[in-house]
Each structure stands twice: as C-alpha cells, then as structure tokens.
Design a protein around this motif. Sequence first.
Motif, PDB file in Angstrom:
ATOM      1  N   UNK A 111       0.842  -1.195   0.000  1.00 43.15           N
ATOM      2  CA  UNK A 111       0.000   0.000   0.000  1.00 43.15           C
ATOM      3  C   UNK A 111       0.878   1.245   0.000  1.00 43.15           C
ATOM      4  N   UNK A 112       2.039   1.143   0.654  1.00 42.39           N
ATOM      5  CA  UNK A 112       2.969   2.262   0.762  1.00 42.39           C
ATOM      6  C   UNK A 112       4.353   1.803   0.307  1.00 42.39           C
ATOM      7  N   UNK A 113       5.197   2.714  -0.189  1.00 39.16           N
ATOM      8  CA  UNK A 113       6.524   2.310  -0.671  1.00 39.16           C
ATOM      9  C   UNK A 113       7.456   1.933   0.477  1.00 39.16           C
ATOM     10  N   UNK A 114       8.498   1.175   0.140  1.00 42.51           N
ATOM     11  CA  UNK A 114       9.513   0.789   1.126  1.00 42.51           C
ATOM     12  C   UNK A 114      10.875   0.818   0.445  1.00 42.51           C
ATOM     13  N   UNK A 115      11.896   0.450   1.192  1.00 44.67           N
ATOM     14  CA  UNK A 115      13.247   0.396   0.609  1.00 44.67           C
ATOM     15  C   UNK A 115      13.349  -0.721  -0.418  1.00 44.67           C
ATOM     16  N   UNK A 116      12.507  -1.738  -0.303  1.00 44.86           N
ATOM     17  CA  UNK A 116      12.536  -2.885  -1.208  1.00 44.86           C
ATOM     18  C   UNK A 116      11.776  -2.603  -2.491  1.00 44.86           C
TER      19      UNK A 116
END
Length: 380
Positions: free
Chosen positions: A135-140
């Motif tokens: 739902x939200x961005x991450x480092x991956x």
Amino acid sequence: MKLFNKIGREFSGYNILESGKRLFDRRPLQCSLYVTDRCNLDCAYCTEYDNSRPHPSLDDLKKWVRKVRELGTMRIALVGGEPLVHPNIVELVRYCRELGFATSLTTNGFLLTPKLVAQLEDAGLQVMQISVDRMTPSAITKKSFKTILPKLDYFRDSKISLHITGVICADTLPEAQAVLETGLSRGIPTEVRLVHADPLRRFRVDRGQREELERFIDSMIERKRRGEKIHTSEAILDYQRSLLRGEHVEWTCAAGYKLFFVSAQGKFWICSMVHTNKHIMDVTLDDLYANYKKKSCQEGCGVYCAVSASLLVKKPVRVLGKEILSRAKRVPSLLRPLSGPGINNSTPESVTNPNGAQEMNGSTDGGPAADNRVALGERA
C-alpha cells in the motif's frame, strides 16, 4: 445488455477455443516481448531492468513482432523494464493488434494518464496488468498502491481489462492483505505471487517465514474456490504452495516452446531467467519444439508464466475446468452491486487499513482474471 456483457467478459477472456488450438499443434501460444530494459523505478527484488541500455527502435520492435507472428504465436505480452517509458508504445500496441495478436501490457502504473489510457485503448490494447506490491513504498519496492489508486478511475469506462498483481516477500507481506482487499473491493481481479529467485537461483530479498506465506496462499486458494476474483489459476496457487513445502511437482517445461521471451536486443530467451544468444529472427518452429523437455532448472522454478503454460499443456481439462468453474461462481455477484467501492468510485479513503494483513493474518491470491487472454502465460 450490460449484464450479458459482464457475464460474457468473465469467460471470453480465457479464449478456450483459441487456446485449445495451441494444445494440439507445435506452434507457440505466447511471447513476452521486452519493449525496453529501462524503468522509472528501482525495486530491489527486480532482475528485469537496466537503465544503462537504450530503447530498441520502433522499426526493430515491429520486425521482431512480425517474426513472432509468423511463428504462429497468438498472444503477445509487452513487458520491460517499464513499457510505458518507451516513446512509441502506443504505436507498437496498434501494430500488434493489426497483426492479429491478443495483446497485453504490464506496467507499474506510475506513468498512466487519462490521455495515455485513451490512446492505448484506441490502439486496441486488451489487457493491462498493474504491478503493485504494497500500500505504501519501502526500501525494497516503490510499487505502492497508494500512488496509483487515483489512476484506477482512468479505467472507469475503458474497454481495457485491468488486473492487479503483486509480489509476496518478508517486506511486502504485512501489507499484502490490504493490497488484495483493495483490488478485490473495486471488482478488479487481483493476485499476489511468491517472490522468485534470480537467474543464479538466489533470492535478492528475504523471502519471509514459510508458515505465514503458506497461510496467505491457502487463503487465496479458498477464496478462488468461492468464486472471488483471484487473478491466477488454482493450478498456480497449488504450485506455489508446493514450492513453500518443498514438494516435488511433476511437469515438463514448455518454456521456449509454447511460451518464450524476446529481449530488448532481439535475443530469443527460453524464459525470463534462461537466456540465449540466438536472435529471434533466426528461430524456427523446430528450435521452439526442441525446448519442450524437462530442464535442469525447472525444480523450484518461480517463473510462473512458464509453469502456467506447462501445466496447461500437461493437464488442459483439469486446469481449464477449474478456472471455468471458479468464474461461473462469479456470475451471481454480477446480478447485484458490489458491496465495496468499485472502480468507478474508488477513493484512497476507502482503502483497507495498510496493516490489514496483520489483522487478518494472511488471506488471498489470484495471469492476466480480468481477462486471461494472456493469463495462461502470466508473466513471472
């Protein structure tokens, strides 16, 4: 009339008669064409982008597409990289349709605009797969649903069949449930697939705890059987569960035969993980057929499009029969309005809690099931 169109759409996309032809001859079913290696995102688990390489020219792409069609291929999946970064993507879609291909395109959705969606529809694009991991961005992964949610409204009156796919790993699992619920609540066929290893058989990210992943896959199988719009086939869901359990699955790989890839340099690839230096212009039907065999790399394979095509060839009645049954169970829901927000009234406020997966502890999954013209060769 709209109701009959909806019901017909649930079944016409699978193209049973068309696909059936390819079960009894030596011609390929699908080609995945890398329109470009370039991408506007840089997700850590992805092995399929290289921003140092230029786009192939439209003339070269058309030449390769003609060759693919001459081999008898029925479907073409335009992939990347990110296909929408290619300046001639609309012209390429139009050309593929003029040649008679069933045509799909896989995108992260970030570059979609109302104008571009209209242009792609006018060009004849039939299926669009939007890749969303969280739902939200991450480092991956940068492929967040929150970013592209407003863009779903672009498809309100579009003839393009839309579906959502994601990747499950330790990083995405906490929000995978919310991704699934958000897509399904809008009536969009949705699935989340196990992350697969890179060409050296290594996982570039933490795959996650087997028990959690297996519960998630199990819940998707259950929902698929209830007739929910889980996008992938039950055969692939079962296969992913077997991967997690380390169980052997008996099959013969049809990659490089019924399904193959063409790189952005025009090279013939067995699949996205197994490359050759042979140019597509030099490939013959005999070359393709020679690839129909058990391969040393197929044990534990995560190239799900290749596995899907292979299982279809091995057990067509069983694979197609279960898919038809699950789609038939969707018909009653077409007789009443969706209980949740549809594609016509999707708003970020109506999204399931991003931590929904933790609350419900894993539940769901789902080719291209908005329209499976290309789902029999779902991209990995």
